[in-house]
Structures are given as C-alpha cells and as structure tokens.
Design an enzyme around this catalytic site. Sequence first.
Site, short mmCIF file in Angstrom:
data_model
loop_
_atom_site.label_atom_id
_atom_site.label_comp_id
_atom_site.label_asym_id
_atom_site.label_seq_id
_atom_site.Cartn_x
_atom_site.Cartn_y
_atom_site.Cartn_z
N LYS A 22 3.45 -4.31 60.10
CA LYS A 22 3.36 -5.76 60.30
C LYS A 22 2.15 -6.12 61.15
O LYS A 22 1.39 -7.04 60.82
CB LYS A 22 4.64 -6.27 60.97
CG LYS A 22 4.54 -7.66 61.53
CD LYS A 22 5.79 -8.06 62.29
CE LYS A 22 5.80 -7.74 63.75
NZ LYS A 22 4.97 -8.59 64.62
N ASN A 23 1.96 -5.39 62.25
CA ASN A 23 0.89 -5.75 63.19
C ASN A 23 -0.51 -5.43 62.67
O ASN A 23 -1.50 -5.84 63.29
CB ASN A 23 1.12 -5.10 64.56
CG ASN A 23 2.24 -5.78 65.33
OD1 ASN A 23 2.78 -6.79 64.87
ND2 ASN A 23 2.58 -5.23 66.48
N ARG A 96 3.54 -16.05 67.38
CA ARG A 96 2.36 -16.17 68.25
C ARG A 96 1.10 -15.63 67.61
O ARG A 96 0.00 -16.10 67.89
CB ARG A 96 2.60 -15.42 69.56
CG ARG A 96 3.88 -15.78 70.24
CD ARG A 96 4.05 -14.95 71.47
NE ARG A 96 2.98 -15.22 72.41
CZ ARG A 96 2.92 -16.26 73.21
NH1 ARG A 96 3.88 -17.15 73.21
NH2 ARG A 96 1.90 -16.43 74.02
N CYS A 120 7.13 -17.59 75.94
CA CYS A 120 7.60 -16.50 75.10
C CYS A 120 8.72 -15.76 75.82
O CYS A 120 8.71 -15.68 77.05
CB CYS A 120 6.44 -15.54 74.83
SG CYS A 120 6.91 -14.09 73.90
N ARG A 125 2.24 -14.46 78.17
CA ARG A 125 1.40 -14.26 76.98
C ARG A 125 0.39 -15.38 76.72
O ARG A 125 0.41 -16.02 75.66
CB ARG A 125 2.27 -14.04 75.74
CG ARG A 125 3.18 -12.84 75.89
CD ARG A 125 3.96 -12.56 74.65
NE ARG A 125 3.18 -11.81 73.67
CZ ARG A 125 3.67 -11.41 72.51
NH1 ARG A 125 4.91 -11.71 72.17
NH2 ARG A 125 2.94 -10.72 71.66
N ILE A 127 -3.46 -17.01 75.92
CA ILE A 127 -4.53 -16.55 75.02
C ILE A 127 -5.90 -16.86 75.64
O ILE A 127 -6.88 -17.06 74.94
CB ILE A 127 -4.40 -17.13 73.59
CG1 ILE A 127 -4.41 -18.68 73.60
CG2 ILE A 127 -3.19 -16.61 72.88
CD1 ILE A 127 -4.74 -19.28 72.24
N ASP A 128 -5.93 -16.89 76.99
CA ASP A 128 -7.18 -17.23 77.69
C ASP A 128 -8.33 -16.27 77.35
O ASP A 128 -9.49 -16.67 77.29
CB ASP A 128 -6.94 -17.24 79.21
CG ASP A 128 -6.35 -15.93 79.72
OD1 ASP A 128 -5.39 -15.44 79.09
OD2 ASP A 128 -6.86 -15.39 80.72
N LEU A 129 -8.01 -15.00 77.07
CA LEU A 129 -9.08 -14.04 76.80
C LEU A 129 -9.69 -14.25 75.42
O LEU A 129 -10.88 -14.00 75.21
CB LEU A 129 -8.57 -12.60 76.97
CG LEU A 129 -8.01 -12.28 78.36
CD1 LEU A 129 -7.41 -10.88 78.41
CD2 LEU A 129 -9.10 -12.43 79.43
N ASP A 308 6.29 -1.73 72.61
CA ASP A 308 7.12 -2.13 71.47
C ASP A 308 8.23 -1.13 71.15
O ASP A 308 9.05 -1.40 70.26
CB ASP A 308 6.24 -2.35 70.22
CG ASP A 308 5.54 -3.70 70.25
OD1 ASP A 308 5.83 -4.50 71.15
OD2 ASP A 308 4.70 -3.94 69.37
N ILE A 330 3.28 -3.84 80.45
CA ILE A 330 2.49 -4.75 79.60
C ILE A 330 3.00 -6.19 79.69
O ILE A 330 2.22 -7.12 79.82
CB ILE A 330 2.49 -4.28 78.13
CG1 ILE A 330 2.08 -2.80 78.03
CG2 ILE A 330 1.61 -5.17 77.26
CD1 ILE A 330 0.66 -2.48 78.41
N ARG A 400 11.96 -10.64 61.49
CA ARG A 400 10.53 -10.94 61.66
C ARG A 400 9.69 -9.69 61.41
O ARG A 400 8.53 -9.80 60.98
CB ARG A 400 10.24 -11.42 63.09
CG ARG A 400 10.64 -12.83 63.36
CD ARG A 400 10.08 -13.25 64.71
NE ARG A 400 8.74 -12.74 64.86
CZ ARG A 400 8.20 -12.33 66.00
NH1 ARG A 400 8.90 -12.37 67.10
NH2 ARG A 400 6.98 -11.87 66.04
#
Length: 432
Positions: A22-23, A96, A120, A125, A127-129, A308, A330, A400
């Site tokens: 999926k990822n 996301r 989340c 989490r 997304i500034d980067l 994960d 993480i 998902r």
Amino acid sequence: MDKFVIRGGNPLLGTVRISGAKNAALPAMAAALLTEEPVILENIPQVRDIETTRKLLAAMGAEVELGYGRAQHRTTICCRNLASPEASYELVKTMRASTLVLGPLVARCGNARVSLPGGCAIGARPIDLHIKGLELLGAKINQEHGYVEASAERLRGAEIVFDKITVTGTEDLLMAATLAEGETVMQNCAREPEIADLADLLNKMGAQIEGAGTAKIRVRGVEKLHGTKHRIIPDRIEAATFILAGAITGGDLNVAGCDPQHLDALLEKLHEVGVKTSCRGDSVRVEGNDNLNAADVITEEFPGFPTDIQAQYMALATQAEGTSTITENIFENRFMHALEMVRMGANIKIEGSRAVVRGKTPLSSAAVLASDLRASASLVLAALVADGEIIIDRVYHIDRGYENIEEKLRAVGAQIRRIGEILPKRRGSGVG
Ligand code: UD1
C-alpha cells in the site's frame, strides 16, 4: 460498522500470499500526475486507501481504471486533462497520504491546493517539512482556511536537508524535483524500500534520480516525463503481520511473495525471541513454539524496527516469558492498542514513549476497539491466541491497508468472521 469475531487457539498452518505494498502504491499513483501519458501499475493491493486515491485523482480530472482479480490488481492512470489540481478536506481527512499529490501537482500544473490533514490518532503528524522543501524548490506557499496553496511557474532545483526523516515528505519532494529546473540534492532522506520503488518508477518515466534508498538523493530535473508500466513491491508490513501471526499462534506458516531483505529487523528480533524463521527466495517460513523469550524493541526509521509493526509485536510480547520494553520513537501516541490488550488480560504499563509488557499472560474473551490501521492488526493477532471469543469493533481501519485479511487468515486455519452492525428497525423509516 463491521466487526471481527475471532476464536483463538488454532495454530496457523499453510501458505499465505502477500499483496502489493500500500505504502508504495500510494506515491506511485500520485506520480502519475507528473505526466500526460498513461501510467500502468501492477500488483496494486485491493484496500480502501487505494480506492480513496482513485477518488482523489478522479476528482482532479484524471482517468483511473482499477481492476482486480483477473485484471491482475492493475491500475491505469491517465492525467492528460487535470481540471482542478486540488485535494479536498473530505478526502485528505480519511487518508493523510493524500498530501502526496502536493509536490507532483505544483511541479506539473504550476499550482496546487491541498487540504492540511489535521489531527491524527497516532500523533501530530504535521506536513511542515513537505512545505519547507517546496519553498526551497521555489514554490510560493499560502496557508489559509485549512488548505495549503502552492504555486510556481517552474520549480527550481535546490539543496534540501530534512530536519527530520520523513517518508512521504521525501517522496513528495522527490516527485516535485523530477520536473524542476536544474539539480536537487536531498539529504537526511528516508531510506524505506517504498522510496527506492518510487524512484524506480520515476526513472522509468524518464526522471534522472540517483541514490534513492540512501540518505542522499540527487535529482536532475527534466522537462517532461512519459508513461510507463511498473510493478509495485510486496507489502513488507503485511508480510511482517503474518509472520507475527504465525509466531504468536505457534504455527508453521509460509509467508510467500514477499521480499525477506525488507524484513531483516523483524527476523533478527524474532531470533532473539526464540522463533525460528527461514528465508527461501521470496518466502519466509515461520515456525512458532510455546517458549518465547521477552525482547526489547525500539522503533526507528528503515532499516530499523518499523513503527508500523510495533503494535503487532506487542501482541507477541504478551505471550513471551519475561519483561519486554517497547519504545516508540516515531510517533507520540501510538499505544492505543495496549489498553485494548489489557482488556483482554495483558499486563502492559505505558510510561511516556515506552510500553512495558510483562508476559506471559493468558488472553481471554472481550470486546475491543480498533483505533487505527496497525492497532487493528495487533488486536487480531492477540485474538488469535485468546481463550473464548474476541469481538473487534471498527475494523474499517484494517480495511484501509490489509487486503482480505480475514479470508487470508481463514485459509490458514484461523477462526475469524466479519459481521456487519445490525441497525435497530425504526418504525416508518423503511430502513432495516
Ligand atoms: C509513513 C507511512 C506510515 C509510517 C510512517 C513512519 C505512508 C503512506 N505512510 O507515514 O505507514 O508509519 O511513514 O514509518 O508511507 N514529521 C514532521 N513534519 C513533516 C513530516 C513528518 O514533523 O512534515 C514527523 C511525523 O510527525 C513523525 C515523523 O516525522 O513523527 C515521521 O513521519 P513520516 O515519516 O512523515 O510519516 P508518514 O510519511 O506520514
């Protein structure tokens, strides 16, 4: 809302086949935005996040064919006419990873409007980067009303050093850099296999990328990318989940169609725990037993132990003799499953970012709640060794990211069934 009803006690025996990652499939689908020509992706898993991505791309005007079964789990995506380069809150809030379209859209269309993902279950989490990297590539960024708007006539190559290692951040900027003018050098990149897979796809589309899969990636920007065909790598998290399922049930399970090299951290840990595993080609055979030893785990970026599979490992730790300390590095809040396992009889104490698991404890019947994708999988594993019936609510989370998990588990001996919620009849409403 669907629930799983699981009766534990059966060792898992036989062979289970792993689906596509999926990822890896999600960024690959977003990469199709970078070209006018069709991109064909094979080994696409049949999971809800893929369907969400299909909707996301279709809402922008992309033509997306998605076929399963005989159609070989294949998608053909053609982004010739992109009517509106926008990802709405409605879609981003359910997944996301929708933010992966930001980089490709601004690179290809010159502008993009993407909803900020918001809170989340497992951590902040932000997304500034992603945003900082796009600014370095020359995009003008405006954030208002919960959306990020990015624009640039053409992105320019830049030197980007990530303050923190981010998987989708690396992928987002890698895609953006392929069409930028000049060279981009990205440092402190994530090294997950899904990033190398994305770079393989992009290079087949005509990009010039070196070093993907290492901390330093160099991209020479090109004017245009073209269509191609690409096969998605196997899902290492699904493979790890089944390996742990074989281990926890004391089974003898052949996990086929995976890449054992992506599973090193888990296989090493299982050796410490006392579970026998053997790799042959694209298969891992796991032979469980009743004498598991406690072993500590610290989650890290690849090639470390993946966050994960932290939850699924915790299920195994409840069945090991002694104390296992699990440190989550993480995400800030990724222990929701622990409290549900406690309801099943586990002895787990949470101390900040550490979970201390004391085993071995018998697990027994309870109703539990799945809080996120991997937490759901961990509760399924715990239920497979519980005495009596476990009912897991909110299994939509598991849909998902796991393709037909209950069918795959049943085929190797688990007693698991899915039930839909039965709504009370309302008089006169006509709805049962
Ligand atoms: C990806 C995976 C997810 C996995 C995670 C970590 C996909 C679709 N999802 O998520 O399954 O659990 O990697 O392996 O591939 N961060 C920031 N700012 C940013 C971006 C990230 O502070 O702009 C932080 C996050 O809050 C987190 C850490 O960096 O604490 C790592 O997150 P990241 O690698 O970005 O996770 P995702 O890419 O969202």
